[in-house]
Scaffold this motif. Structure first.
Motif, short mmCIF file in Angstrom:
data_model
loop_
_atom_site.label_atom_id
_atom_site.label_comp_id
_atom_site.label_asym_id
_atom_site.label_seq_id
_atom_site.Cartn_x
_atom_site.Cartn_y
_atom_site.Cartn_z
N UNK A 298 -6.22 20.52 49.33
CA UNK A 298 -6.04 19.55 48.26
C UNK A 298 -7.33 18.68 48.07
N UNK A 299 -7.19 18.03 46.97
CA UNK A 299 -8.43 17.44 46.71
C UNK A 299 -7.75 16.23 45.89
N UNK A 300 -8.70 15.41 45.45
CA UNK A 300 -8.58 13.99 44.51
C UNK A 300 -8.98 14.29 43.05
N UNK A 301 -8.08 14.26 42.15
CA UNK A 301 -8.52 13.90 40.76
C UNK A 301 -8.76 12.44 40.61
N UNK A 302 -9.97 12.26 39.93
CA UNK A 302 -10.36 10.65 39.68
C UNK A 302 -10.55 10.46 38.16
N UNK A 303 -9.89 9.82 37.64
CA UNK A 303 -10.23 9.39 36.05
C UNK A 303 -10.05 8.19 35.57
N UNK A 304 -10.90 7.93 34.72
CA UNK A 304 -11.08 6.62 33.99
C UNK A 304 -10.73 6.65 32.61
N UNK A 305 -9.81 5.90 32.07
CA UNK A 305 -9.74 5.56 30.64
C UNK A 305 -10.03 4.22 30.15
N UNK A 306 -11.03 4.25 29.39
CA UNK A 306 -11.20 2.71 28.88
C UNK A 306 -10.40 2.21 27.97
N UNK A 307 -10.59 0.93 27.61
CA UNK A 307 -9.77 0.15 26.72
C UNK A 307 -9.34 0.78 25.39
N UNK A 308 -10.28 1.71 24.90
CA UNK A 308 -10.03 2.47 23.71
C UNK A 308 -9.44 3.82 23.91
N UNK A 309 -8.72 4.09 25.22
CA UNK A 309 -8.10 5.00 25.46
C UNK A 309 -9.01 6.35 25.43
N UNK A 310 -10.34 6.12 25.72
CA UNK A 310 -11.25 7.34 25.87
C UNK A 310 -11.48 7.35 27.47
N UNK A 311 -11.52 8.75 27.68
CA UNK A 311 -11.90 9.06 29.23
C UNK A 311 -13.49 9.21 29.42
N UNK A 312 -13.63 8.42 30.49
CA UNK A 312 -15.15 8.10 30.92
C UNK A 312 -15.32 9.15 32.03
#
Length: 195
Positions: free
Chosen positions: A100-114
Motif C-alpha cells: 500500500x501507498x498514499x496518493x497525495x493530490x492538491x486541487x487549487x481554487x480554479x480546479x486545477x491539479x497542483x
C-alpha cells in the motif's frame, strides 16, 4: 491495477493503446486478501498560509506539513486529498511494504491539479510495528525503510531520503516495538509508498 487488486511482476503486462481500439488483451488481476479501503481524507488549505494535515487509518497515521506558498500564493482555499492506495507499480527493484501507498493530490481554487511545488513539503507516516511484522518486513529491515515514488520518465520507483524513527528508540525486536515513523520531504505530489 485497481485498488484492492494486484498483479505480480511475473504477470506484468504492457498494453499500448494507439488511435484504434485494443482487443484480445487479457490483464490478470488477483484480489488482495483481506483488502478494505483505507484512509481517504480531503482538507481545505490556503496555499499562501500553508498548514498541517493529519489523519489516521487503522494502525497508521500521517502528517503533512505544508509551508506557506509551497502550493502557490493563492489566498483562496485549495483541497489537499490523501488516500490509501494499492495501485502502485510493481517493479523488480522495489518491494512495496504492505502493498500500500498514499496518493497525495492538491486541487487549487480554479480546479486545477497542483503537482510541482514551490518548496518542499514534509510528510511523516507512522506504522504500528505489528502491521509491519504481519506484512513480512523483518525487524532488521525496519530501520532501512524508505519512501519511494513512481517516476514515469525512468519507468521505475525512486526512493527519497527518509528518516526512520523507532518508538521506543531502543527497541531490539518487534516484541518491544510500538511503532515506526518515516519522515521525508518532496517537491512534487504523486503516489508514495514505503519500501
Amino acid at each position: 491495477a485497481y485498488d484492492g487488486y494486484e498483479t505480480t511482476v511475473a504477470n506484468k503486462q504492457v498494453v499500448t493503446v494507439g488511435a484504434s481500439n485494443v482487443s484480445g488483451a487479457t490483464v490478470n488481476l488477483t484480489a488482495i486478501a483481506g483488502y478494505a479501503k483505507g484512509l481517504t481524507l480531503s482538507e481545505s488549505i490556503t496555499p499562501a498560509n500553508g498548514g498541517t494535515i493529519q489523519g489516521t487509518s487503522g494502525t497508521r497515521s500521517f502528517s503533512i506539513v505544508v509551508p506557506p506558498n509551497a502550493l502557490g500564493t493563492e489566498t483562496t482555499a485549495a483541497t489537499l486529498s490523501v488516500s490509501e492506495t494499492t495501485n502502485m507499480p510493481k517493479v523488480d527493484s522495489t518491494k512495496i511494504v504492505c502493498s500500500k501507498g498514499l496518493q497525495v493530490t492538491v486541487t487549487n481554487s480554479s480546479n486545477q491539479t497542483v503537482t510541482n511545488l514551490n518548496s518542499p513539503i514534509e510528510m511523516t507516516l507512522t506504522y504500528a510495528g505489528s502491521e509491519l511484522q504481519a506484512c513480512g518486513t523483518t525487524f532488521a529491515n525496519v530501520s532501512k525503510l524508505k519512501y519511494s515514488y513512481w517516476d514515469p520518465t525512468l519507468n521505475n520507483m525512486v526512493s527519497v531520503p527518509t528518516v526512520v524513527t523507532l518508538n521506543p528508540s531502543n527497541a531490539t525486536s518487534y516484541s518491544n516495538l510500538t511503532d515506526v515513523s518515516m519522515r521525508f520531504s518532496v517537491d512534487h505530489l504523486s503516489s508514495f509508498a514505503p519500501s
